[in-house]
Scaffold this active site. Structure first.
Site: not given
Ligand SMILES: [Zn+2]
Length: 445
Positions: A267, A318
């Protein structure tokens, strides 16, 4: 020896797309790549554009059961997490195997040949180890084997519920090993094998204190294994980290010895300028997951700045709200356009490299490039769909990044073995039915 003849093939950001490319494979590796030749007898013809295998740098296989079931409710990451915990609580090793097999098969159909599974569902729902304490991780390894993809099992340390040190509670108790030493002992008991690599995971600065982070980092360094961690996905995490330690998550990870070229920060959405410099200067890779980050209203990370500072970029699906690395690749550019008011932040070839070679490197695989010595992953995208009709070979990379979808993948060879042909999974067969059954067995609300 097997031979594959690509109508067109992408040979990397520097070489571009070549015509009539013969790829000869010995065992699981590429032996030779020859451009501009006719197919010899016995070669399998690949119509369209062939690219290296796509690498899914960040996966939580069980989140596939949440697709379509969480998007209309309001809230934010934290309220979504409660729904995610309901699914986590419903899994046992058999259901996990069934769901992960179907999820990895969906990825294979999308051209993904290696998955990084960020795995922390270690123990039973009461937090007790199974008779084999790695039974859940072994279920994932078996799922990847059945789906024909390679797995990097990112065995993740998860020790506490927050930076204030409060213990794991509710659904979280099955994530925890007690302390980092116990985590290291359990994770170290999983044997690597062909198609399975072990890696270390630090769930986040919320879940692992600085000393424990250092223990996990040392475990990875001893094995020359990849090390992944969720980093600054949420502003609330940054604020709590600053309040508790006086440092940002990136600065804390840096002082714990976590950053470096074997490390991938997942991220990296809410960073300071100093954080970007720390990640870039250390050569830490960044795994962007744009379709999840937009679904969870996380924000848009500074991908251009990170790449400029020296961080290789890779991509992950994800939460699997979408399993399509072409979509992830173009989202990096398109989201940054919305944030910056400028086009052309990333070259399409660099985005395709993020989806292939950079992702494979982050997962510890010698793959992601159509070149001798690399693992033989060949992903072919047909150019005869309405989406890609009109593609000019010289600009095929632009077409792939900005117009292709997972549904345009027609053939997938992973580690020298064909696992998808004519858009059909050769090992799992009916993937939609496999997904349907696995998700029904968990019945998330
Ligand atoms: Zn994750």
């Amino acid at each position: 020896m097997s031979a594959w003849h690509a109508e067109w093939a992408w040979l990397g950001p520097e070489r571009g797309v070549a015509e009539r490319v013969l790829v000869e494979v010995e065992g699981d590796r590429i032996a030779a790549v020859t451009e501009g030749v006719d197919p010899p007898a016995g070669a399998t013809r690949l119509a369209g554009v062939t690219i290296p295998g796509l690498a899914n740098g960040h996966s939580h296989a069980f989140h596939r059961a949440l697709r379509g079931r969480t998007h209309r409710v309001g809230g934010d990451f934290w309220s979504w997490r409660e729904l995610m915990y309901q699914v986590a609580g419903a899994l046992d090793p058999d259901r996990y195997l069934e769901l992960a097999t179907a999820a990895y098969a969906e990825m294979a159909l999308a051209g993904i040949t290696a998955v990084g599974e960020f795995h922390y569902l270690h123990h039973d729902p009461a937090g007790r180890p199974y008779a084999d304490p790695n039974r859940m991780g072994e279920a994932l390894a078996e799922a990847a084997r059945r789906a024909g993809v390679r797995l990097t099992l990112i065995d993740t340390c998860y020790l506490r519920a927050g930076l204030d040190g409060r213990p794991l509670e509710g659904a979280q108790v099955r994530f925890g090993d007690g302390d980092a030493e116990a985590w290291a002992e359990r994770a170290g008991a999983v044997a690597e094998r062909p198609g399975l690599r072990m890696a270390a995971g630090i769930h986040s600065v919320r879940a692992v204190d600085e000393a424990a982070m250092a223990t996990v980092a040392a475990w990875a360094a001893d094995r020359d294994a990849p090390l992944h961690l969720h980093l600054s996905e949420q502003r609330a995490e940054n604020e709590a980290c600053l309040a508790a330690t006086g440092r940002t998550p990136a600065a804390l990870a840096s002082s714990a010895g976590v950053l470096g070229p074997r490390t991938t920060a997942v991220h990296a959405t809410h960073l300071t300028g100093d954080d970007v410099a720390l990640l870039g200067a250390s050569g830490t890779a960044v795994c962007l997951c744009p379709t999840t980050e937009r679904d969870l209203a996380d924000g848009i990370g500074p991908a251009r700045a990170l790449a400029g500072a020296g961080s290789p970029l890779c991509l992950g699906s994800d939460s699997h709200a979408v399993v399509d690395l072409f979509e992830e690749a173009r989202a990096v550019e398109l989201d940054e356009r919305l944030a910056s008011g400028r086009r052309g932040n990333h070259r399409p070839a660099d985005l395709l490299a993020a989806a292939t070679g950079a992702g494979m490197a982050a997962l510890g695989w010698d793959a992601g490039r159509l070149a001798p010595g690399h693992l033989a992953d060949l992903v072919t995208v047909g150019l005869d769909s309405v989406r890609l009709a009109g593609t000019r070979p010289a600009e095929a990379v632009d077409h792939l990044v900005f117009a292709a979808t997972a549904a345009d993948v027609t053939s997938v060879v992973a580690s020298g073995r064909q696992i998808v042909a004519d858009g059909r999974h050769l090992l799992v067969g009916d993937v939609p039915t496999a997904l349907d059954r696995a998700i029904a067995a968990i019945s998330p609300t």
